[in-house]
Write an enzyme that holds these catalytic residues in place. Structure first.
Site: not given
Lengths: 422, 448
Positions: B215-216, B287, B293, B348, B354, B358, B389
């Site tokens: 998807r997306g 993926a 959090k 961020n 994350y 990344k 998305t």
């Protein structure tokens, strides 16, 4: 048989209990989903497959051309021909053999065998009187004649008819027939619960191993077999009340298959063609044999595969000891137990025309990734579920490994096939 | 959709918003399309690079209008489609005036979704030369922010050893609508051997694995690469198999249900490819998961799962697929593309795990590039900004509207923008592009 026929692979939907996660899906939807997942796995989108053969046991009148209609709804090229076959619970395996034989004869390079059944969407029909009245009314040329036709209807004629699950010649359900066989062969409650427990344990372990990653594609948000109870225990199974064979019966909802929804498909191909196309080959389709028992004269409605197994092994010059993995369709745990006893019983084997007993087997070679008790049994799909499952298991064991599939079917029939890893 | 969002997107709402300064963002030019207006080439010096590269692409070009420096700005008459500035000979700070003189008229004359492409050199030379190199970067970023109506500006550092063949795929990409959401960026084109010229279906006959393809953005990547001729192996976790099969069938690819964190994931990918009698040309590690959090609330499990899926798994898979001679492994001349994120590059709030994963992807592709050069395998990453998305649609409306407008193009990108950039990196003609991270963020104010 000039051409070697191989199982390339398979695909199925997860199976669910009637009224469960797949209840909104028709036979058509289920079969289309099974085919589409197979098409995606082997990159067949937009291609013309030689032939698709499939069927369903519980069919609506509008399902008369089920397989062809599913093909047209699928990602396959619309030039892919199809035909419907039906041999009750052996439908998926019979469809497999129908295509395997055509490939062996050089009539096809490849084909897809499929089976689907929705017990959630089982047809409900009108009474014979109601049906005759409606036909008469439609033939009537005047309003008066039409009124006259309807005047023959009685309130009892209006009641809808649920699908018949009993054998037409005896009025007994499949479970009631198996209960007779179970008593005759002295099958105990414990034996049956052991078989059911092993089915759930083996299936759960296979799911945990990712064994089904390339055999199952989720459908309608259902990603795993919904009937499976990974945590069931002998104690839990022992607590269930008998459902067949009266209050002292031994057959329960735990050791009998549930009414299920689902579909399965197998990709079969000529071995040379598969190699040219860069398609894998898991196992060769060696041979198959169909048999039937005397019905209603005989006592064991579900033991027809015994004769088929003996005849097939003899024709192939094999004994049961030459078979590495055995798949006996678990219509009921009692059927599996009675089949294994019958294999060892010289008198029984002779009574069905065999030279002697088939023999005993090591239970660790039986239904090693679970079978219909844990997976579920959408009638026509089960054969098309077992073929790729066994082919994959044999392939993992290495070339030359042999497997045998034994399936009982309504009307006292049985179909048995042998696969060999390539 | 919330009541607030419905009011905002209604006709009246849009009028009110426009009065308040929130204009409808421009519709961007996309796809394998050149600008409508002419391409103008301004060569600052004796370089032939820009001219020869445009000739290689078969694009005619016009001479620039040059500003004399006064109040009167000479115009282009009709709008121009793109300005390519060949500044590869620009070495002195005093030479920057020549750049100003070609940019000033062009900025006024550029069509909607037009392109400014500045060709410079990687940092090298004396103090002044390096200052000039950095100055170009500041100019490019500013031009990106000043351009309106969806036009973009990007700077390419062309290695002195690289020629028109190495540059061609990059210049084509930046002039094409494929680079619609790439703005204010700088990356490098290096010399390479055996670089083919760009073509319409550059991935024809090539097998490429796309993870997270159900998807997306992943589905858009699979579709876009298939459009460019690739045979796609669409990978996603088994529970996503239904939509994965639909994507695979739509593009006549194959579906491989696989948890990429399985220890044997690389081997299973190779077996699938080899089983089909193919070699693997490329893999796109798309993926990814988020477990957001604040770091103060992030436990070990949240930390580990994101790093495992987004970074560790792809490193392990790469190692397997790079095994020399492995059937179904990456072929020489192959491609690895990672998906980083502007969140990773800029950091961020609430995304430490994350961001780690990344930013790690960016580090990984840069580290692999020189080691894989001998096998002519390139490794690069894209870093998407705010992309529309299903995942970003779940961000509360006001926050989402702020995110989507916080870039030079005033809108969110589309999955296809990420996909097109990945397609460019996978192009055999992009042999000279390796170790790079290309942001697809519309020049997001965050981390640009």
């Amino acid at each position: 048989m000039n051409h070697t026929v191989v199982v390339v692979g398979g695909n199925r939907t997860p199976f669910a209990k009637a009224g469960g996660a797949l209840r909104e899906a028709s036979n058509h939807d289920l079969m289309t989903a099974a085919i589409d997942g197979l098409v995606a796995r082997y990159g067949l989108a937009g291609t013309r497959v030689g032939e698709v053969a499939g069927g369903a046991v519980l069919k609506h009148p509008h399902d008369f051309n089920l397989t062809r209609e599913a093909v047209l709804s699928s990602a396959l090229a619309p030039e892919t021909p199809a035909c419907d076959l039906q041999q009750a619970c052996a439908t998926g395996l019979e469809a497999t053999m129908y295509l395997a034989n055509k490939i062996a004869l050089g009539q096809l390079t490849h084909g897809i065998a499929a089976g689907a059944d929705s017990t959630s969407d089982a047809p409900i029909t009108v009474s014979g009187e109601m049906q005759r009245t409606l036909h008469a009314a439609s033939r009537a040329r005047s309003a008066q004649a039409r009124v006259k036709a309807f005047s023959r209807l009685r309130p009892s004629h209006l009641a809808p008819l649920a699908p018949r699950v009993e054998e037409p010649r005896t009025g007994l359900s499949m479970g009631e027939h198996q209960a007779i066989t179970g008593t005759r062969w002295g099958i105990t409650r414990e034996e049956q619960d052991d078989i059911a427990l092993a089915s759930h344990r083996n299936l759960a372990a296979a799911w945990d191993d990712g064994f089904f990653d390339d055999l199952v594609t989720p459908f309608l948000g259902l990603a795993k077999d919904a009937i499976l109870r990974p945590d069931t225990t002998l104690e839990a199974l022992a607590r269930l009340r008998p459902v067949f064979g009266g209050e002292h019966g031994t057959m329960t909802a735990g050791n009998s298959t549930a009414l299920s929804d689902g579909a399965a498909a197998v990709l079969l191909a000529d071995a040379d063609w598969a190699a040219e196309q860069g398609l894998p080959a898991l196992a060769r389709v060696v041979d198959a044999e169909v048999a039937a028992v005397d019905h209603p004269g005989g006592a064991d409605l579900l033991l027809a595969p015994v004769a088929a197994t003996g005849r097939l092994l003899a024709r192939q010059g094999l004994t049961i000891g030459d078979i590495d993995l055995i798949e006996i369709h678990e219509a009921f745990a009692s059927t599996v137990a009675a089949t294994l006893k019958a294999w060892e019983d010289a008198d029984h084997c002779r009574s069905v025309g065999l030279d002697g007993p088939i023999g005993a087997i090591d239970r660790s070679r039986l239904n090693v990734t679970g079978s219909s008790l844990a997976v579920g049994h959408p009638f026509a799909a089960t054969g098309a579920r077992i073929v790729p499952t066994l082919a994959k298991l044999l392939h993992a064991r290495g070339p030359g490994s042999r497997g045998l599939i034994s399936m009982c079917a309504a009307g006292g029939q049985g179909l048995v096939a042998i696969l060999e890893a390539v | 959709m919330s009541a607030l969002e419905m009011a905002f997107t209604s006709r009246v709402g849009r009028k009110v918003a426009a009065r308040a300064g929130l204009h409808e963002p421009p519709v961007l030019r996309r796809g394998r399309t050149y600008p409508g207006g002419p391409i103008v080439l301004a060569t600052l010096g004796a370089s032939r690079l820009g001219a020869d590269t445009l000739a290689l692409l078969g694009r005619p070009y016009e001479a620039p209008v040059i500003d004399s420096g006064g109040d009167e700005v000479p115009g282009y008459g009709d709008r121009i489609g793109a300005l390519v500035v060949d500044a590869t000979d620009l070495n002195r700070l005093s030479d920057l005036e020549a750049l100003r003189a070609v940019l000033r008229p062009a900025l006024r004359g550029l069509e909607a979704s037009g392109s400014v492409v500045i060709l410079g050199r990687p940092p090298a030379g004396d103090w002044e030369q390096r200052a000039v190199t950095r100055a170009l970067d500041g100019i490019d970023r500013t031009v990106g922010k000043e351009l309106r109506r969806g036009a973009t500006s990007n700077l390419i550092h062309v290695d002195p050893e690289a020629g028109p063949l190495e540059l061609a795929s990059t210049l084509e990409f930046l002039l094409h609508g494929r680079s619609a959401f790439v703005d204010g960026q700088t990356w490098t084109v290096a010399p390479a051997v055996d670089t083919p010229a760009p073509s319409e279906r550059p991935l024809s006959g090539r097998t490429i694995v796309v993870t997270g393809a159900a998807r997306g953005i992943g589905a858009a990547i699979a579709r876009t690469l298939a459009r460019d001729g690739a045979s796609i192996v669409a990978v996603d976790v088994p529970p996503a198999g239904e939509s994965l099969a639909a994507v695979a069938n739509e593009i006549a690819g194959t579906a491989l249900q696989l948890d990429i964190t399985a220890p044997d994931a690389g081997a299973r990918i190779a077996a699938h490819v080899a089983g089909r009698g193919e070699g693997l040309y490329g893999i796109v590690h798309n993926a990814g998961i988020t477990r957001d959090k604040l770091l103060a609330n992030t436990d070990a499990q949240r930390w580990a799962s994101v790093l495992e899926v987004n970074l560790v798994a792809q490193m392990r898979i790469n190692e397997t697929l790079l095994t020399p001679g492995l059937p179904g492994g990456l072929i020489d001349g192959g491609r690895i593309v990672g998906v980083a994120s502007t969140s990773g590059l800029a950091g961020n709030k609430g995304q430490a795990n994350y961001a780690a994963s990344k930013a790690g992807v960016a580090g990984l592709v840069a580290a692999m590039a020189p080691d894989l050069a001998a096998r002519r395998i390139t490794s690069n990453a894209v870093a998407p900004g705010f992309i529309e998305t299903d995942m970003t649609a779940r961000i509360p409306f006001v926050q989402r509207e702020i995110f989507r407008r916080a870039n030079s193009l005033g809108q969110g990108g589309r999955p296809i923008d990420v996909a097109e950039t990945i397609g460019y990196l996978l192009d055999p003609a992009s042999q000279g592009v390796t170790g790079q991270v290309v942001r697809v963020c519309g020049q997001n104010v965050v981390g640009a």
